[in-house]
Write a protein that holds these residues in place. Structure first.
Motif, PDB file in Angstrom:
ATOM      1  N   GLU A  66       0.990  -1.079  -0.024  1.00 34.63           N
ATOM      2  CA  GLU A  66       0.058   0.036   0.031  1.00 34.63           C
ATOM      3  C   GLU A  66       1.001   1.289  -0.075  1.00 34.63           C
ATOM      4  O   GLU A  66       0.403   2.163  -0.604  1.00 34.63           O
ATOM      5  N   LEU A  67       1.851   1.139   0.809  1.00 27.38           N
ATOM      6  CA  LEU A  67       2.791   2.467   0.822  1.00 27.38           C
ATOM      7  C   LEU A  67       3.597   2.632  -0.438  1.00 27.38           C
ATOM      8  O   LEU A  67       3.653   4.012  -0.957  1.00 27.38           O
ATOM      9  N   LYS A  68       3.889   1.806  -1.173  1.00 27.32           N
ATOM     10  CA  LYS A  68       4.589   1.584  -2.473  1.00 27.32           C
ATOM     11  C   LYS A  68       3.515   2.134  -3.618  1.00 27.32           C
ATOM     12  O   LYS A  68       3.875   3.271  -4.385  1.00 27.32           O
ATOM     13  N   GLN A  69       2.031   1.562  -3.582  1.00 19.60           N
ATOM     14  CA  GLN A  69       1.217   2.271  -4.455  1.00 19.60           C
ATOM     15  C   GLN A  69       1.107   3.848  -4.205  1.00 19.60           C
ATOM     16  O   GLN A  69       0.772   4.648  -5.039  1.00 19.60           O
ATOM     17  N   LEU A  70       0.740   4.201  -2.686  1.00 16.43           N
ATOM     18  CA  LEU A  70       0.730   5.390  -2.281  1.00 16.43           C
ATOM     19  C   LEU A  70       1.873   6.525  -2.850  1.00 16.43           C
ATOM     20  O   LEU A  70       1.801   7.510  -3.236  1.00 16.43           O
ATOM     21  N   SER A  71       3.014   5.791  -2.823  1.00 18.46           N
ATOM     22  CA  SER A  71       4.156   6.572  -3.169  1.00 18.46           C
ATOM     23  C   SER A  71       4.345   6.929  -4.676  1.00 18.46           C
ATOM     24  O   SER A  71       4.872   7.834  -5.110  1.00 18.46           O
ATOM     25  N   ARG A  72       3.918   5.777  -5.513  1.00 13.97           N
ATOM     26  CA  ARG A  72       3.857   5.901  -7.028  1.00 13.97           C
ATOM     27  C   ARG A  72       2.572   7.027  -7.225  1.00 13.97           C
ATOM     28  O   ARG A  72       3.011   7.737  -8.138  1.00 13.97           O
ATOM     29  N   ASP A  73       1.508   7.086  -6.629  1.00 15.32           N
ATOM     30  CA  ASP A  73       0.531   7.935  -6.717  1.00 15.32           C
ATOM     31  C   ASP A  73       1.076   9.456  -6.589  1.00 15.32           C
ATOM     32  O   ASP A  73       0.940  10.415  -7.128  1.00 15.32           O
ATOM     33  N   LEU A  74       1.732   9.553  -5.285  1.00 12.20           N
ATOM     34  CA  LEU A  74       2.245  10.917  -5.009  1.00 12.20           C
ATOM     35  C   LEU A  74       3.306  11.378  -6.014  1.00 12.20           C
ATOM     36  O   LEU A  74       3.402  12.428  -6.079  1.00 12.20           O
ATOM     37  N   GLN A  75       4.242  10.404  -6.480  1.00 15.04           N
ATOM     38  CA  GLN A  75       5.222  10.753  -7.508  1.00 15.04           C
ATOM     39  C   GLN A  75       4.394  11.245  -8.837  1.00 15.04           C
ATOM     40  O   GLN A  75       4.874  12.348  -9.249  1.00 15.04           O
ATOM     41  N   ALA A  76       3.432  10.644  -9.286  1.00 21.14           N
ATOM     42  CA  ALA A  76       2.980  11.193 -10.221  1.00 21.14           C
ATOM     43  C   ALA A  76       2.066  12.574 -10.154  1.00 21.14           C
ATOM     44  O   ALA A  76       2.063  13.461 -11.065  1.00 21.14           O
ATOM     45  N   ILE A  77       1.614  12.769  -8.911  1.00 25.57           N
ATOM     46  CA  ILE A  77       1.083  14.105  -8.486  1.00 25.57           C
ATOM     47  C   ILE A  77       1.957  14.873  -8.567  1.00 25.57           C
ATOM     48  O   ILE A  77       1.795  16.035  -8.898  1.00 25.57           O
ATOM     49  N   ARG A  78       3.233  14.463  -7.887  1.00 26.06           N
ATOM     50  CA  ARG A  78       4.121  15.471  -8.003  1.00 26.06           C
ATOM     51  C   ARG A  78       4.740  15.912  -9.489  1.00 26.06           C
ATOM     52  O   ARG A  78       4.919  17.300  -9.571  1.00 26.06           O
ATOM     53  N   LEU A  79       4.986  15.129 -10.291  1.00 23.46           N
ATOM     54  CA  LEU A  79       5.339  15.316 -11.521  1.00 23.46           C
ATOM     55  C   LEU A  79       4.150  16.293 -12.361  1.00 23.46           C
ATOM     56  O   LEU A  79       4.659  17.273 -12.903  1.00 23.46           O
ATOM     57  N   GLN A  80       2.915  16.117 -11.933  1.00 24.28           N
ATOM     58  CA  GLN A  80       1.877  16.794 -12.691  1.00 24.28           C
ATOM     59  C   GLN A  80       2.120  18.226 -11.916  1.00 24.28           C
ATOM     60  O   GLN A  80       1.904  19.156 -12.893  1.00 24.28           O
ATOM     61  N   MET A  81       2.139  18.354 -10.804  1.00 29.37           N
ATOM     62  CA  MET A  81       2.176  19.590 -10.389  1.00 29.37           C
ATOM     63  C   MET A  81       3.385  20.266 -10.663  1.00 29.37           C
ATOM     64  O   MET A  81       3.468  21.503 -10.848  1.00 29.37           O
ATOM     65  N   ASP A  82       4.727  19.720 -10.830  1.00 25.30           N
ATOM     66  CA  ASP A  82       5.794  20.421 -11.377  1.00 25.30           C
ATOM     67  C   ASP A  82       5.545  20.789 -12.724  1.00 25.30           C
ATOM     68  O   ASP A  82       5.949  21.913 -13.093  1.00 25.30           O
ATOM     69  N   LYS A  83       4.911  20.049 -13.646  1.00 24.46           N
ATOM     70  CA  LYS A  83       4.733  20.290 -14.852  1.00 24.46           C
ATOM     71  C   LYS A  83       3.552  21.496 -15.052  1.00 24.46           C
ATOM     72  O   LYS A  83       3.969  22.654 -15.866  1.00 24.46           O
ATOM     73  N   TYR A  84       2.556  21.650 -14.039  1.00 25.02           N
ATOM     74  CA  TYR A  84       1.786  22.550 -14.079  1.00 25.02           C
ATOM     75  C   TYR A  84       2.286  23.895 -13.634  1.00 25.02           C
ATOM     76  O   TYR A  84       2.104  24.884 -14.448  1.00 25.02           O
ATOM     77  N   PHE A  85       3.287  23.949 -12.643  1.00 27.98           N
ATOM     78  CA  PHE A  85       3.913  24.986 -12.125  1.00 27.98           C
ATOM     79  C   PHE A  85       4.912  25.637 -12.884  1.00 27.98           C
ATOM     80  O   PHE A  85       5.026  26.738 -13.297  1.00 27.98           O
TER      81      PHE A  85
END
Length: 479
Positions: A413-432
């Motif tokens: 579960e933590l690994k899946q959550l980490s991957r989701d957070l990584q994707a969100i972070r990448l999207q946020m970086d792209k957005y910013f």
């Protein structure tokens, strides 16, 4: 013998005196008697220059009065004027007694006298004014020839300062054929008298005003001989008021309206349509007023450059409005601002227009986990309690859960959550990052808009000072 020789010498002297004086002996104080004497002693000699000896020069006194300045042709480089020309000379030896002949002055046909061939060197068209058929002849042998002359003369016109231009055109009077040993030209009145008489007698001048007259008596030296001549320099000034009212003021009004259009929001489409309407109106204005502009010759008038720059600024402001509108609505799809453009506009041009770019923030929007590495496979090896364990994403649903499997499920579960957070972070970086590029593009548009606004103000101020300075110089020269 001595008495006879003395008598013969006396007779010869009387005959020579009579021949040199050519005094008319009227039988009665009537016109018929006078003209009979003139026909006998003067009219029959109309082919001979009226001097006593060939080596004597005939003095011609010239007077002119400017009656009107019909206009100038900038394309043909000509000036059209109407002059009143007066020529005076003396017929050597001619005289009559006023009492015996009944008058001191008589008008005689022009073709009955020898008339000097005084012409204007700059004339380029035939004089079509009717010539008076008579001249005045006085009892002292003085001839008075007075007639109007319509002159179309060549003149080097400078129209750079139109409509505040001042022209200097010359009229050179002299004999067409006779050298200065035969005919000498003399000035009959001073420049002040000519200018005053011309202003008093001027009946029509159109858009031109006679400002000054300069006279120069000189001798033209050629290979064949020398010619005596008198040159009049006519300084004429154009009346600029009609052109200021009809050309400069409407153009300045349109430019001022376009200047205030910068107060409209750049992202509004009304601003671009408003500027397009102004450009259309300014183009129609130039087409209508084209007849008032002079036909350009070698030089281009300054007012033409003023109109061209005004139209260029209007077109540039419209293109700049289209550019800013495109940035406002589509900057999110643009790539990053080129480095050279960022340096040129955001660093240097921003200082010129007194705008400071926003300082870049050093705070990051997300933190990278140095201990985490995204898995590219479905299995990941981890060390738990010091022992390597192979974890699989696929867990059989039918397998019973053991207490020892709970840490493994938690890790998944933590690994899946980490991957989701990584994707969100990448999207946020792209957005910013996209937001940052959009802000830079918008800042570039705002700086360019303010820079063009400053150019407009600078152009209007420089144009106003230039027009005012030339106008003041024009009035000062005329005074």
């Amino acid at each position: 013998m001595a008495e006879v020789k003395l008598f013969e010498l006396t007779v010869i002297c009387l005959m020579m005196l009579r021949g040199s004086s050519a005094a008319l002996n009227c039988s009665s104080p009537t016109p018929t008697s006078l003209f009979q004497e003139l026909e006998k002693d003067l009219f029959s000699k109309s082919l001979i220059r009226p001097v006593a000896r060939f080596e004597d020069s005939l003095n011609i006194t010239l007077r002119i009065t400017v009656l009107g300045i019909l206009g100038v042709d900038e394309k043909e480089q000509t000036m059209t004027t109407v002059l009143w020309q007066t020529l005076e000379w003396n017929i050597a030896g001619l005289s009559w007694d006023e009492q015996k002949c009944g008058t001191a002055r008589v008008s005689v046909p022009r073709e009955k006298l020898w008339v000097p061939d005084v012409v204007i060197s700059e004339i380029v068209d035939e004089d079509k004014t009717p010539k008076p058929p008579y001249v005045y002849l006085y009892n002292t042998g003085h001839v008075y020839d007075d007639r109007p002359v319509r002159v179309v003369s060549s003149c080097q016109l400078g129209i750079y300062n139109f409509p505040f231009d001042i022209q200097n055109c010359s009229l050179t009077f002299g004999s067409y054929l006779h050298f200065d040993t035969d005919i000498k030209m003399f000035l009959g009145n001073t420049t002040g008298e000519i200018l005053q008489e011309s202003r008093d007698q001027m009946e029509f001048s159109g858009e031109w005003e006679l400002s000054k007259i300069i006279v120069d008596s000189s001798t033209l030296e050629l290979k064949v001989g020398k010619y005596s001549q008198i040159t009049y320099f006519l300084i004429i000034r154009r009346r600029p008021t009609p052109y200021v009212v009809n050309l400069l003021l409407p153009s300045c009004f349109l430019i001022t309206v376009d200047l205030f259009s910068f107060l409209l929001p750049p992202q509004s489409t009304d601003r671009s349509s408003f500027k397009m309407t102004l450009i259309l109106g300014y183009t129609v204005f130039l087409i209508i007023m084209n007849d008032l502009l002079p036909a350009t010759g070698e030089t281009t008038p300054l007012i033409n450059a003023f109109f061209s720059i005004s139209l260029a600024l209007m077109v540039a402001s419209l293109l700049e409005t289209v550019f800013i509108t495109n940035i406002q609505f589509s900057s999110g799809r643009f790539s990053a601002v080129p480095h050279w453009l960022s340096v040129l506009v955001l660093r240097y041009l921003a200082v010129v227009v007194c705008m400071r770019p926003k300082e870049k923030s050093n705070q990051e929007t997300a933190f990278h986990n140095p201990y985490f590495k995204a898995s590219t496979t479905n299995t990941t090896s981890k060390t738990i309690s010091g022992e390597p364990t192979v974890l699989s994403d696929a867990t059989p649903a039918e397998a019973p859960l053991r207490p020892a499997a709970l840490p493994e499920l938690t890790l998944d579960e933590l690994k899946q959550l980490s991957r989701d957070l990584q994707a969100i972070r990448l999207q946020m970086d792209k957005y910013f990052q996209s937001s940052k590029d959009s802000e830079e593009w918008e800042m570039i548009g705002i700086i360019i808009d303010r820079f063009l606004f400053g150019l407009y103000i600078l152009f209007i101020v420089v144009s106003f000072l230039t027009i005012t300075g030339i106008w003041i110089w024009n009035n000062t020269f005329a005074a």
